[in-house]
Design a protein around this motif. Structure first.
Motif, PDB file in Angstrom:
ATOM      1  N   GLU A  86      27.794  26.306  21.574  1.00  0.00           N
ATOM      2  CA  GLU A  86      28.607  26.362  22.787  1.00  0.00           C
ATOM      3  C   GLU A  86      27.949  27.274  23.815  1.00  0.00           C
ATOM      4  N   LYS A  87      27.402  28.412  23.352  1.00  0.00           N
ATOM      5  CA  LYS A  87      26.716  29.363  24.225  1.00  0.00           C
ATOM      6  C   LYS A  87      25.308  29.594  23.673  1.00  0.00           C
ATOM      7  N   PRO A  88      24.303  29.680  24.548  1.00  0.00           N
ATOM      8  CA  PRO A  88      22.939  29.935  24.075  1.00  0.00           C
ATOM      9  C   PRO A  88      22.881  31.212  23.244  1.00  0.00           C
ATOM     10  N   ARG A  89      21.980  31.230  22.262  1.00  0.00           N
ATOM     11  CA  ARG A  89      21.825  32.393  21.399  1.00  0.00           C
ATOM     12  C   ARG A  89      20.346  32.662  21.171  1.00  0.00           C
ATOM     13  N   PRO A  90      19.995  33.862  20.691  1.00  0.00           N
ATOM     14  CA  PRO A  90      18.575  34.172  20.474  1.00  0.00           C
ATOM     15  C   PRO A  90      17.920  33.187  19.513  1.00  0.00           C
ATOM     16  N   ALA A  91      16.671  32.831  19.811  1.00  0.00           N
ATOM     17  CA  ALA A  91      15.915  31.933  18.940  1.00  0.00           C
ATOM     18  C   ALA A  91      15.662  32.610  17.595  1.00  0.00           C
ATOM     19  N   PRO A  92      15.658  31.865  16.495  1.00  0.00           N
ATOM     20  CA  PRO A  92      15.511  32.465  15.159  1.00  0.00           C
ATOM     21  C   PRO A  92      14.263  33.323  14.991  1.00  0.00           C
ATOM     22  N   HIS A  93      13.127  32.893  15.569  1.00  0.00           N
ATOM     23  CA  HIS A  93      11.871  33.614  15.351  1.00  0.00           C
ATOM     24  C   HIS A  93      11.380  34.361  16.584  1.00  0.00           C
ATOM     25  N   ASP A  94      12.167  34.326  17.679  1.00  0.00           N
ATOM     26  CA  ASP A  94      11.800  35.038  18.893  1.00  0.00           C
ATOM     27  C   ASP A  94      13.064  35.443  19.639  1.00  0.00           C
ATOM     28  N   PRO A  95      13.628  36.616  19.302  1.00  0.00           N
ATOM     29  CA  PRO A  95      14.889  37.055  19.917  1.00  0.00           C
ATOM     30  C   PRO A  95      14.831  37.181  21.429  1.00  0.00           C
ATOM     31  N   LYS A  96      13.625  37.204  22.018  1.00  0.00           N
ATOM     32  CA  LYS A  96      13.510  37.314  23.467  1.00  0.00           C
ATOM     33  C   LYS A  96      13.831  35.989  24.149  1.00  0.00           C
ATOM     34  N   GLN A  97      13.813  34.905  23.396  1.00  0.00           N
ATOM     35  CA  GLN A  97      14.153  33.596  23.942  1.00  0.00           C
ATOM     36  C   GLN A  97      15.530  33.174  23.444  1.00  0.00           C
ATOM     37  N   VAL A  98      16.172  32.288  24.201  1.00  0.00           N
ATOM     38  CA  VAL A  98      17.474  31.773  23.775  1.00  0.00           C
ATOM     39  C   VAL A  98      17.373  30.264  23.585  1.00  0.00           C
ATOM     40  N   VAL A  99      18.217  29.739  22.716  1.00  0.00           N
ATOM     41  CA  VAL A  99      18.224  28.299  22.443  1.00  0.00           C
ATOM     42  C   VAL A  99      19.649  27.772  22.529  1.00  0.00           C
ATOM     43  N   GLU A 100      19.776  26.503  22.883  1.00  0.00           N
ATOM     44  CA  GLU A 100      21.075  25.852  22.923  1.00  0.00           C
ATOM     45  C   GLU A 100      21.352  25.065  21.655  1.00  0.00           C
ATOM     46  N   ALA A 101      20.313  24.908  20.824  1.00  0.00           N
ATOM     47  CA  ALA A 101      20.474  24.139  19.588  1.00  0.00           C
ATOM     48  C   ALA A 101      19.389  24.533  18.604  1.00  0.00           C
ATOM     49  N   LEU A 102      19.661  24.286  17.331  1.00  0.00           N
ATOM     50  CA  LEU A 102      18.669  24.425  16.272  1.00  0.00           C
ATOM     51  C   LEU A 102      18.392  23.030  15.724  1.00  0.00           C
ATOM     52  N   HIS A 103      17.150  22.782  15.358  1.00  0.00           N
ATOM     53  CA  HIS A 103      16.717  21.458  14.932  1.00  0.00           C
ATOM     54  C   HIS A 103      16.242  21.513  13.484  1.00  0.00           C
ATOM     55  N   PHE A 104      16.560  20.459  12.726  1.00  0.00           N
ATOM     56  CA  PHE A 104      16.254  20.426  11.299  1.00  0.00           C
ATOM     57  C   PHE A 104      15.677  19.068  10.929  1.00  0.00           C
ATOM     58  N   GLU A 105      14.745  19.075   9.977  1.00  0.00           N
ATOM     59  CA  GLU A 105      14.146  17.812   9.551  1.00  0.00           C
ATOM     60  C   GLU A 105      14.933  17.142   8.442  1.00  0.00           C
ATOM     61  N   SER A 106      15.867  17.860   7.801  1.00  0.00           N
ATOM     62  CA  SER A 106      16.671  17.238   6.740  1.00  0.00           C
ATOM     63  C   SER A 106      18.101  17.746   6.814  1.00  0.00           C
ATOM     64  N   ILE A 107      19.010  16.945   6.282  1.00  0.00           N
ATOM     65  CA  ILE A 107      20.419  17.329   6.239  1.00  0.00           C
ATOM     66  C   ILE A 107      20.595  18.589   5.399  1.00  0.00           C
ATOM     67  N   ALA A 108      19.888  18.652   4.269  1.00  0.00           N
ATOM     68  CA  ALA A 108      20.007  19.813   3.392  1.00  0.00           C
ATOM     69  C   ALA A 108      19.511  21.076   4.078  1.00  0.00           C
ATOM     70  N   CYS A 109      18.444  20.967   4.883  1.00  0.00           N
ATOM     71  CA  CYS A 109      17.947  22.135   5.608  1.00  0.00           C
ATOM     72  C   CYS A 109      19.025  22.669   6.546  1.00  0.00           C
TER      73      CYS A 109
END
Length: 230
Positions: A86-109
């Motif tokens: 809903e609101k941008p948040r810090p990127a997992p590997h770079d807190p200086k950047q923000v992301v609107e979504a996280l992307h995954f290659e598998s459902i289990a991931c």
């Protein structure tokens, strides 16, 4: 996010719980969201540059040989999943950047990432999965149709090969999942159908490098110690 003691306890339990998880018997987890929970729109998919937020593999099927293997066209895209915020948040590997979504290659991931980081569908985020019933491997990125995970029917095939050996696909309807199962019953061996609630109850889901990946996301290993495999 779970504290280290909680994660250590969970990781230790995987040693004895592995056979149970492999048979897909639940542990009574908390519901990810009510069926009518809030919905954040799905975000654009950065096919050319995005890596899986959990295992760091590409979300796009590599062309030619990759790490000693050649994958069929569309092999990665068919299980693409997303957590839209809903609101941008810090990127997992770079807190200086923000992301609107996280992307995954598998459902289990996606499920395992959400489990270890304490993310819940319907609470500031919406979980999406690719509808395999509308998907065409010949045109993988053009035919990825995202549906809310909470509304999907999930298919598990014992011998089905998908990314990270997760054995899971998602369908927009139970009818489409059943038709797919009927077409593949000889190749896939045992078959099961699940709701997203059931997958959440089973989390963390068994897939390759499960313990190392969960430990790394919990801060118990540095990024170089949680090896990758398909």
């Amino acid at each position: 996010m779970r504290n280290r003691r909680e994660v250590l306890k969970a990781l230790g339990g995987l040693v004895v719980a592995g056979p149970v998880l492999a048979q897909h018997m639940g542990h009574g987890g908390e519901s990810p969201a009510p069926a009518g929970g809030m919905r954040v729109p799905a975000r654009p998919i950065p096919w050319d540059e995005a890596l899986c937020a959990f295992c760091e593999m590409p979300i796009k099927t590599p062309e030619g040989q990759w790490r000693g293997r050649t994958f069929p066209k569309g092999f990665f895209e068919q299980t693409y999943s997303q957590i839209a915020f809903e609101k941008p948040r810090p990127a997992p590997h770079d807190p200086k950047q923000v992301v609107e979504a996280l992307h995954f290659e598998s459902i289990a991931c996606m499920v395992n990432y959400a489990w270890v980081h304490g993310l819940k569908d319907g609470e500031g985020a919406t979980f999406y999965v690719t509808d395999r019933g509308a998907y065409d491997p010949a045109r993988p990125q053009e035919t990825v149709r995202l549906i809310p995970a909470r509304q999907a029917t999930f298919y598990w095939g014992e011998r089905m090969m998908v990314v990270m050996n997760a054995k899971l696909l998602a369908f927009a309807s139970a009818k489409a999942a059943q038709e797919f199962a009927d077409r593949n019953k000889d190749q896939h061996g045992r078959q099961r159908f699940y709701s997203f609630q059931t997958l959440w109850d089973l989390a963390p889901l068994p897939e390759m490098n499960l313990v190392a990946l969960l430990a790394r996301h919990a801060g118990l290993l540095d990024g170089k110690e949680g090896g990758h495999s398909h």
